[in-house]
Design an enzyme around this catalytic site. Structure first.
Site, PDB file in Angstrom:
ATOM      1  N   SER A  46       0.851  -1.190   0.000  1.00 36.44           N
ATOM      2  CA  SER A  46       0.000   0.000   0.000  1.00 36.44           C
ATOM      3  C   SER A  46       0.885   1.239   0.000  1.00 36.44           C
ATOM      4  O   SER A  46       2.019   1.193   0.508  1.00 36.44           O
ATOM      5  CB  SER A  46      -0.875   0.012   1.263  1.00 36.44           C
ATOM      6  OG  SER A  46      -1.474   1.276   1.449  1.00 36.44           O
ATOM      7  N   TYR A  99      -1.836  -0.775  10.349  1.00 31.38           N
ATOM      8  CA  TYR A  99      -1.942  -1.116   8.919  1.00 31.38           C
ATOM      9  C   TYR A  99      -0.708  -0.639   8.156  1.00 31.38           C
ATOM     10  O   TYR A  99      -0.110  -1.393   7.378  1.00 31.38           O
ATOM     11  CB  TYR A  99      -3.207  -0.489   8.341  1.00 31.38           C
ATOM     12  CG  TYR A  99      -3.408  -0.733   6.862  1.00 31.38           C
ATOM     13  CD1 TYR A  99      -3.921  -1.948   6.401  1.00 31.38           C
ATOM     14  CD2 TYR A  99      -3.097   0.249   5.920  1.00 31.38           C
ATOM     15  CE1 TYR A  99      -4.113  -2.169   5.035  1.00 31.38           C
ATOM     16  CE2 TYR A  99      -3.286   0.033   4.562  1.00 31.38           C
ATOM     17  CZ  TYR A  99      -3.797  -1.181   4.129  1.00 31.38           C
ATOM     18  OH  TYR A  99      -3.979  -1.399   2.778  1.00 31.38           O
ATOM     19  N   LYS A 130       2.127  -2.925   6.201  1.00 33.20           N
ATOM     20  CA  LYS A 130       2.414  -2.864   4.761  1.00 33.20           C
ATOM     21  C   LYS A 130       3.887  -2.506   4.512  1.00 33.20           C
ATOM     22  O   LYS A 130       4.489  -2.983   3.538  1.00 33.20           O
ATOM     23  CB  LYS A 130       1.484  -1.856   4.078  1.00 33.20           C
ATOM     24  CG  LYS A 130       0.022  -2.307   4.048  1.00 33.20           C
ATOM     25  CD  LYS A 130      -0.174  -3.608   3.267  1.00 33.20           C
ATOM     26  CE  LYS A 130      -1.636  -3.944   3.059  1.00 33.20           C
ATOM     27  NZ  LYS A 130      -1.844  -5.174   2.272  1.00 33.20           N
TER      28      LYS A 130
END
Ligand SMILES: NC(=O)c1ccc[n+]([C@@H]2O[C@H](COP(=O)([O-])OP(=O)(O)OC[C@H]3O[C@@H](n4cnc5c(N)ncnc54)[C@H](O)[C@@H]3O)[C@@H](O)[C@H]2O)c1
Length: 252
Positions: A143, A156, A160
């Site tokens: 991401s 998150y 990533k």
């Protein structure tokens, strides 16, 4: 995209029940691949398998929880047992949520990392012997958040970033093996993941406005060619790369 590019090739796609995973499975089917589609959401996974089969792809659906290492091993073993080879593994399943850093519990932290990092790693570990045998490829979906400090997404974004370095570290370790290991880093994609995100109370929106894509969000179909490029022979120049496809979010 020339139809038939993946004729005779066997491709595993996780996260195939929805969003980018589903779109990727359909794109591979259109290019002649045999598919092993995997997801924790069995009903939606079977719908994807019906769609790829309708496109002429021999497809098996294996309900998989990537948090569970035995489930990851069963996916790879099932793919190999059914088709006799594995040519590409696309790690697309992902978990995402906004949280104030002060509210992230150990359970939430571990779940985000288990889906986004640990699952891909143990899938790769199981699949590597087969991918080396076929001179295959791995494509991980990271991401833009891997490259930016991202308020309210500490877990998150960190997961990533870990996935990007996992990609590069494995690419180094398998530098002399006939397998290519790469990632893509999308920005916003119009999928279920971001359609109705749960926004916690008390967020400072000034801090997250930075990540609103100034050139809009991508559709899942905008990114499938990139996954296929890295998964197939046209991507032979790529190894240990993470290709940003974020409509300018990380430009500056
Ligand atoms: N949507 C975005 O804006 C965006 C941006 C950058 C990166 N990504 C990444 O793209 C990938 C695909 O996300 P998407 O946007 O298509 O979201 P999505 O919610 O449409 O699809 C994610 C899929 O992963 C599956 N999944 C979740 N946990 C799982 C588990 N434990 N085991 C197996 N499957 C599981 C879900 O069931 C779902 O089908 C993810 O890795 C995500 O982090 C998304």
């Amino acid at each position: 995209m020339s139809s038939g590019e993946f004729d005779g090739k066997v491709v595993i796609v996780t996260g195939a029940a929805s969003g980018l995973g589903r779109a990727t499975a359909l794109a591979f089917a259109g290019a002649g691949a045999k598919l092993v589609v995997a997801d924790i959401d069995q009903d939606a996974l079977l719908a994807t398998a019906a769609s790829t089969t309708a496109l002429g792809s021999e497809t098996i659906a294996i309900t998989t929880n990537v948090i569970d290492i035995a489930s990851c091993a069963a996916l790879i073993a099932g793919a190999r047992a059914h088709f006799g080879r594995i040519d590409a593994l696309c790690n697309i399943a992902g978990a995402f949520r906004f949280d104030h850093a002060s509210n992230i519990t150990p359970e939430v932290w571990d779940k985000i990392f288990a889906v986004n990092v640990r699952g891909p790693f143990f899938l790769i570990q199981s699949a590597l012997p087969h991918l080396i045998e076929s001179s295959g490829a791995i494509v991980n979906v990271a991401s833009a958040s891997a490259f930016l400090g991202h308020a309210y997404l500490t877990h998150y974004a960190a997961s990533k970033a870990a996935l990007v370095n996992l990609t590069k570290s494995l690419a180094m370790e398998f530098m002399h093996a006939p397998v290519r290991i790469n990632a893509i880093a999308p920005g916003g994609i119009n999928t279920a993941m971001t359609a109705t995100p749960s926004i916690p109370d008390g967020i400072d929106f000034q801090l997250i406005g930075r990540y609103t894509p100034m050139r809009g969000s991508s559709e899942p179909e905008d990114l499938t060619d990139l996954v296929m490029l890295l998964a197939g022979p046209r991507g032979k120049a790529f190894h240990g790369a993470c290709l940003n496809a974020d409509r300018g979010i990380t430009a500056g």
